[in-house]
Design a protein around this motif. Structure first.
Motif, PDB file in Angstrom:
ATOM      1  N   TRP A 215      42.090  59.727 -50.407  1.00 23.09           N
ATOM      2  CA  TRP A 215      40.725  59.923 -50.920  1.00 23.09           C
ATOM      3  C   TRP A 215      40.702  60.860 -52.116  1.00 23.09           C
ATOM      4  O   TRP A 215      41.254  61.954 -52.057  1.00 23.09           O
ATOM      5  N   PRO A 216      40.033  60.462 -53.194  1.00 22.90           N
ATOM      6  CA  PRO A 216      39.921  61.362 -54.353  1.00 22.90           C
ATOM      7  C   PRO A 216      39.224  62.671 -53.971  1.00 22.90           C
ATOM      8  O   PRO A 216      39.547  63.731 -54.513  1.00 22.90           O
ATOM      9  N   SER A 217      38.282  62.569 -53.035  1.00 16.49           N
ATOM     10  CA  SER A 217      37.549  63.764 -52.630  1.00 16.49           C
ATOM     11  C   SER A 217      38.472  64.790 -51.949  1.00 16.49           C
ATOM     12  O   SER A 217      38.283  65.993 -52.086  1.00 16.49           O
ATOM     13  N   TRP A 218      39.492  64.299 -51.235  1.00 17.51           N
ATOM     14  CA  TRP A 218      40.429  65.235 -50.601  1.00 17.51           C
ATOM     15  C   TRP A 218      41.223  65.980 -51.671  1.00 17.51           C
ATOM     16  O   TRP A 218      41.386  67.194 -51.618  1.00 17.51           O
ATOM     17  N   HIS A 219      41.704  65.235 -52.664  1.00 19.15           N
ATOM     18  CA  HIS A 219      42.488  65.868 -53.730  1.00 19.15           C
ATOM     19  C   HIS A 219      41.653  66.889 -54.482  1.00 19.15           C
ATOM     20  O   HIS A 219      42.106  67.986 -54.784  1.00 19.15           O
ATOM     21  N   LEU A 220      40.401  66.517 -54.783  1.00 18.79           N
ATOM     22  CA  LEU A 220      39.526  67.435 -55.518  1.00 18.79           C
ATOM     23  C   LEU A 220      39.270  68.686 -54.681  1.00 18.79           C
ATOM     24  O   LEU A 220      39.263  69.810 -55.190  1.00 18.79           O
ATOM     25  N   ALA A 221      39.093  68.491 -53.359  1.00 22.72           N
ATOM     26  CA  ALA A 221      38.857  69.637 -52.478  1.00 22.72           C
ATOM     27  C   ALA A 221      40.075  70.556 -52.446  1.00 22.72           C
ATOM     28  O   ALA A 221      39.929  71.785 -52.369  1.00 22.72           O
ATOM     29  N   GLN A 222      41.274  69.969 -52.496  1.00 26.40           N
ATOM     30  CA  GLN A 222      42.463  70.827 -52.518  1.00 26.40           C
ATOM     31  C   GLN A 222      42.463  71.697 -53.769  1.00 26.40           C
ATOM     32  O   GLN A 222      42.883  72.850 -53.741  1.00 26.40           O
ATOM     33  N   LEU A 223      41.957  71.128 -54.867  1.00 27.23           N
ATOM     34  CA  LEU A 223      41.879  71.903 -56.117  1.00 27.23           C
ATOM     35  C   LEU A 223      40.843  73.018 -56.014  1.00 27.23           C
ATOM     36  O   LEU A 223      41.108  74.155 -56.378  1.00 27.23           O
ATOM     37  N   THR A 224      39.646  72.668 -55.530  1.00 23.97           N
ATOM     38  CA  THR A 224      38.610  73.707 -55.447  1.00 23.97           C
ATOM     39  C   THR A 224      39.006  74.776 -54.425  1.00 23.97           C
ATOM     40  O   THR A 224      38.745  75.959 -54.625  1.00 23.97           O
ATOM     41  N   LEU A 225      39.683  74.356 -53.343  1.00 24.72           N
ATOM     42  CA  LEU A 225      40.136  75.350 -52.353  1.00 24.72           C
ATOM     43  C   LEU A 225      41.159  76.286 -52.981  1.00 24.72           C
ATOM     44  O   LEU A 225      41.147  77.500 -52.752  1.00 24.72           O
ATOM     45  N   HIS A 226      42.022  75.716 -53.796  1.00 26.35           N
ATOM     46  CA  HIS A 226      43.006  76.541 -54.479  1.00 26.35           C
ATOM     47  C   HIS A 226      42.325  77.536 -55.417  1.00 26.35           C
ATOM     48  O   HIS A 226      42.721  78.701 -55.507  1.00 26.35           O
ATOM     49  N   ILE A 227      41.287  77.076 -56.091  1.00 33.55           N
ATOM     50  CA  ILE A 227      40.584  77.959 -57.037  1.00 33.55           C
ATOM     51  C   ILE A 227      39.950  79.136 -56.308  1.00 33.55           C
ATOM     52  O   ILE A 227      40.070  80.284 -56.743  1.00 33.55           O
ATOM     53  N   VAL A 228      39.297  78.885 -55.174  1.00 35.84           N
ATOM     54  CA  VAL A 228      38.602  79.989 -54.504  1.00 35.84           C
ATOM     55  C   VAL A 228      39.560  80.892 -53.727  1.00 35.84           C
ATOM     56  O   VAL A 228      39.258  82.056 -53.484  1.00 35.84           O
ATOM     57  N   ASP A 229      40.721  80.344 -53.317  1.00 35.37           N
ATOM     58  CA  ASP A 229      41.620  81.146 -52.478  1.00 35.37           C
ATOM     59  C   ASP A 229      42.875  81.602 -53.191  1.00 35.37           C
ATOM     60  O   ASP A 229      43.603  82.452 -52.686  1.00 35.37           O
ATOM     61  N   ASN A 230      43.169  80.959 -54.325  1.00 33.89           N
ATOM     62  CA  ASN A 230      44.390  81.269 -55.039  1.00 33.89           C
ATOM     63  C   ASN A 230      45.649  81.024 -54.225  1.00 33.89           C
ATOM     64  O   ASN A 230      46.699  81.583 -54.520  1.00 33.89           O
ATOM     65  N   ASP A 232      48.421  78.113 -52.513  1.00 36.47           N
ATOM     66  CA  ASP A 232      48.837  76.746 -52.796  1.00 36.47           C
ATOM     67  C   ASP A 232      48.395  75.799 -51.708  1.00 36.47           C
ATOM     68  O   ASP A 232      48.405  76.135 -50.523  1.00 36.47           O
ATOM     69  N   ALA A 233      47.979  74.610 -52.137  1.00 36.68           N
ATOM     70  CA  ALA A 233      47.602  73.602 -51.158  1.00 36.68           C
ATOM     71  C   ALA A 233      48.859  73.147 -50.426  1.00 36.68           C
ATOM     72  O   ALA A 233      49.934  73.114 -51.018  1.00 36.68           O
ATOM     73  N   PRO A 234      48.725  72.796 -49.150  1.00 35.92           N
ATOM     74  CA  PRO A 234      49.890  72.390 -48.377  1.00 35.92           C
ATOM     75  C   PRO A 234      50.429  71.053 -48.846  1.00 35.92           C
ATOM     76  O   PRO A 234      49.662  70.157 -49.209  1.00 35.92           O
ATOM     77  N   GLY A 235      51.712  70.921 -48.866  1.00 34.90           N
ATOM     78  CA  GLY A 235      52.311  69.613 -49.128  1.00 34.90           C
ATOM     79  C   GLY A 235      52.475  69.271 -50.591  1.00 34.90           C
ATOM     80  O   GLY A 235      53.584  69.175 -51.093  1.00 34.90           O
ATOM     81  N   LEU A 236      51.394  69.101 -51.272  1.00 33.66           N
ATOM     82  CA  LEU A 236      51.469  68.626 -52.653  1.00 33.66           C
ATOM     83  C   LEU A 236      51.226  69.785 -53.628  1.00 33.66           C
ATOM     84  O   LEU A 236      50.478  70.696 -53.335  1.00 33.66           O
ATOM     85  N   SER A 237      51.828  69.667 -54.770  1.00 34.78           N
ATOM     86  CA  SER A 237      51.610  70.705 -55.774  1.00 34.78           C
ATOM     87  C   SER A 237      50.270  70.472 -56.462  1.00 34.78           C
ATOM     88  O   SER A 237      49.682  69.387 -56.385  1.00 34.78           O
ATOM     89  N   LEU A 238      49.803  71.482 -57.167  1.00 32.36           N
ATOM     90  CA  LEU A 238      48.536  71.417 -57.870  1.00 32.36           C
ATOM     91  C   LEU A 238      48.501  70.247 -58.856  1.00 32.36           C
ATOM     92  O   LEU A 238      47.522  69.507 -58.938  1.00 32.36           O
ATOM     93  N   ALA A 239      49.614  70.097 -59.587  1.00 31.78           N
ATOM     94  CA  ALA A 239      49.685  69.037 -60.593  1.00 31.78           C
ATOM     95  C   ALA A 239      49.515  67.669 -59.942  1.00 31.78           C
ATOM     96  O   ALA A 239      48.871  66.779 -60.501  1.00 31.78           O
ATOM     97  N   ALA A 240      50.068  67.511 -58.757  1.00 34.80           N
ATOM     98  CA  ALA A 240      49.970  66.226 -58.067  1.00 34.80           C
ATOM     99  C   ALA A 240      48.512  65.906 -57.732  1.00 34.80           C
ATOM    100  O   ALA A 240      48.070  64.758 -57.827  1.00 34.80           O
ATOM    101  N   HIS A 241      47.758  66.953 -57.334  1.00 30.24           N
ATOM    102  CA  HIS A 241      46.342  66.712 -57.016  1.00 30.24           C
ATOM    103  C   HIS A 241      45.561  66.327 -58.262  1.00 30.24           C
ATOM    104  O   HIS A 241      44.731  65.426 -58.229  1.00 30.24           O
TER     105      HIS A 241
END
Lengths: 264, 301
Positions: A215-230, A232-241
């Protein structure tokens, strides 16, 4: 003969494409803002849900900064999905059914202006929702972020509307008129749920966690979660999202263009 | 086609073939819309009128043949900036004001007309602040007409422009269209009201089965039907008259008898001989309606 032809050509100077894009965007924005069936759910539902789940029913956020930030990040995604999906999907389906798309095609409107204006218009709606959510979270939601974090969250939210524009557009080429809002709700709400926007992913069954990268929404959420928490998202790197979000935007856009040219 | 004729034509279809799947919509259509004239495109449903318009507006490409709008492909913006159109099937956004719709549409053109002037000519001066969705059907048609005018078009494509208009609004619309043709604008009209086509059109093009079956001035088309209609009040029974030589059809409308015949002179003599008290005699040339039903009949064979 030659002089008259060139006079006519001079009289028929091309109008500015930017001006057309601006007018088209402005009118599309007004049109949707004045349609309660669009503006009320798109502008108020994310805010209402946020207040309900993050403030009223939520944990005492003041004591749980991480959870408060998490809810802001996921509701930001939930909030920008709607303008993209409904703004392009429902309007395209309606414009097709009501013959407006055909009229616009016959008028001397540059072909990119229709889509371009609608994408900008949805980005404006996304920006409004995003700012409103941030204001709520900073006041009643007890969220504390650095200035740079607020800013990147805003940019990610506004840019994040793109894959949903493409997906909405694609759905708009498949359904007609009245059916479109129903179909889009059937995509919007389940996808939000399956991406962990309404309930945290960590309490979801394992299977749902495994298919989340679809889901695109999951990837976008991983990005916004990374922004607010600083963190790394589990599993995939930021660039992958980022790549996944952009990739899905492109894929659905290409599919929609193909459908549109066949409908011609 | 000579150079002069080419210059006089705003839009030309030549040998246009278009099919949708197995359905052949146009089967080698030749059509010319001339400057300074109103051309009415007539024909039964499915004759290919809307497909012809789609091709002329660049909404579709012909499978074979060619389409030209001012000597260019209608797919080009530069060609379409010279046209104005009203499509019967198009519903404009309900939540925009008339003024906003005008501004938006005029924006597509490089040299639009002053909008207040356009509004006045289309009779929507007092509607500019209203929402389109709140207008009556007739008012909406007038707004669509204003949108068609706002780009100072040299070719107006009007699809059923008078549906929902009362007779006064109709007259006003036709007089505004006349003003356009007098300044050299070409007008293509489709209408279901044949009487209207007969009254306003300079030329008529009749489509049948995706081809042009007849083309000419209204009088030329009308004269294709040789029948005349005799109308009178008489005591002679219908049944008798229907057996007379040269009588195609007899119908009674209230006190009147209507007799269709290709030879009215002979018949009128016989009527007076049989009933010297006959009165209220009228002889009409058959209208476009009759001519078209003849053409359609021929086309079907």
């Amino acid at each position: 003969m030659n002089t008259s032809v060139s006079t006519v050509a001079a009289l028929r100077a091309a109008p500015s494409v930017l001006r057309i894009l601006f007018l088209e965007t402005q009118m599309e924005f007004l049109r949707l803002l004045r349609s309660p069936s669009f503006s009320v759910p798109v502008l108020s539902f994310p805010l209402m849900f946020y207040v309900l789940f993050a403030v009223v029913l939520g944990p005492p956020s003041a004591h749980n900064g991480a959870l408060a930030r998490h809810l802001l990040a996921t509701y930001s995604v939930f909030g920008v999905m709607a303008p993209g999906l409904f703004g392009l999907g429902v309007t395209l389906a309606m414009d097709r059914e009501r013959g407006l798309l055909e009229l616009k095609r016959a008028l001397p409107m540059p072909s990119g202006a229709y889509l371009g204006a609608r994408v900008i218009m949805t980005a404006v709606f996304a920006a409004i929702v995003s700012v409103a959510l941030m204001l709520l979270s900073a006041t009643v939601g007890a969220v504390v972020l650095e200035a740079a974090q607020w800013f990147t969250l805003f940019i990610a939210s506004v840019m994040g509307v793109l894959p949903f524009c493409s997906l909405g557009l694609f759905i708009g080429t498949l359904t007609k008129g009245q059916a479109a809002p129903a179909v889009i709700n059937l995509v919007y709400l389940p996808m939000s749920f399956l991406s962990g926007l309404l309930l945290p992913m960590s309490i979801m069954p394992r299977f749902i966690q495994q298919i989340a990268p679809l889901w695109p929404s999951w990837h976008l959420a991983q990005l916004t979660l990374h922004i607010v928490d600083n963190d790394d998202a589990p599993g995939l790197s930021l660039a992958a999202h980022v790549l996944a979000v952009v990739g899905e935007a492109v894929v659905f856009f290409v599919l929609a263009r193909r459908r549109l040219s066949k409908l011609r | 086609m000579g150079e002069a004729a080419r210059a006089a034509a705003a839009a030309v279809l030549r040998g246009a073939v278009k099919s949708y799947g197995k359905q052949i919509a146009l089967n080698g259509l030749d059509l010319e819309v001339r400057r300074g004239q109103i051309t009415a495109l007539l024909g039964p449903n499915g004759a290919g009128k809307s497909t012809a318009i789609s091709l002329l507006l660049g909404l579709a490409n012909p499978d074979k043949g060619s389409v030209e709008l001012f000597g260019e492909s209608p797919r080009l913006l530069s060609a379409r900036r010279r046209i104005g159109l009203m499509l019967q099937s198009a519903v404009l956004p309900d939540t925009l004001r008339v003024r906003e719709l005008l501004r938006l549409t005029a924006g597509y053109y490089g040299t639009p007309e002053p909008l207040d002037q356009v509004a006045k000519r289309a009779g929507i001066d007092d509607l500019q602040e209203r929402f389109y969705g709140k207008l009556s059907g007739g008012q909406q048609r007038r707004v669509q007409f204003a949108l068609a005018l706002c780009g100072a078009p040299e070719f107006l494509c009007l699809d059923e422009p008078t549906v929902g208009l009362d007779s006064q609004a109709r007259k006003a619309l036709w007089s505004a269209i006349r003003t356009k043709t007098e300044s050299g604008c070409a007008v293509l009209l489709t209408t279901h009201y044949l009487e209207e086509a007969e009254a306003v059109a300079d030329r008529v093009a009749v489509l049948f089965g995706g081809r042009l079956v007849k083309e000419g001035t209204v009088d030329e088309i009308r004269s294709l039907s040789e029948r005349r209609r005799i109308r009178c009040i008489t005591v002679i029974p219908e049944a008798d008259i229907s057996r007379w030589e040269g009588v195609v059809n007899v119908t009674r409308r209230e006190r009147y008898l209507e007799i269709e015949t290709p030879s009215p002179e002979v018949l009128v003599q016989r009527l007076f001989k049989t009933d010297p008290a006959l009165r209220d005699l009228e002889v009409h040339r058959a209208g476009l309606v009759d001519a078209l039903s003849n053409i359609a009949g021929e086309g079907a064979h």
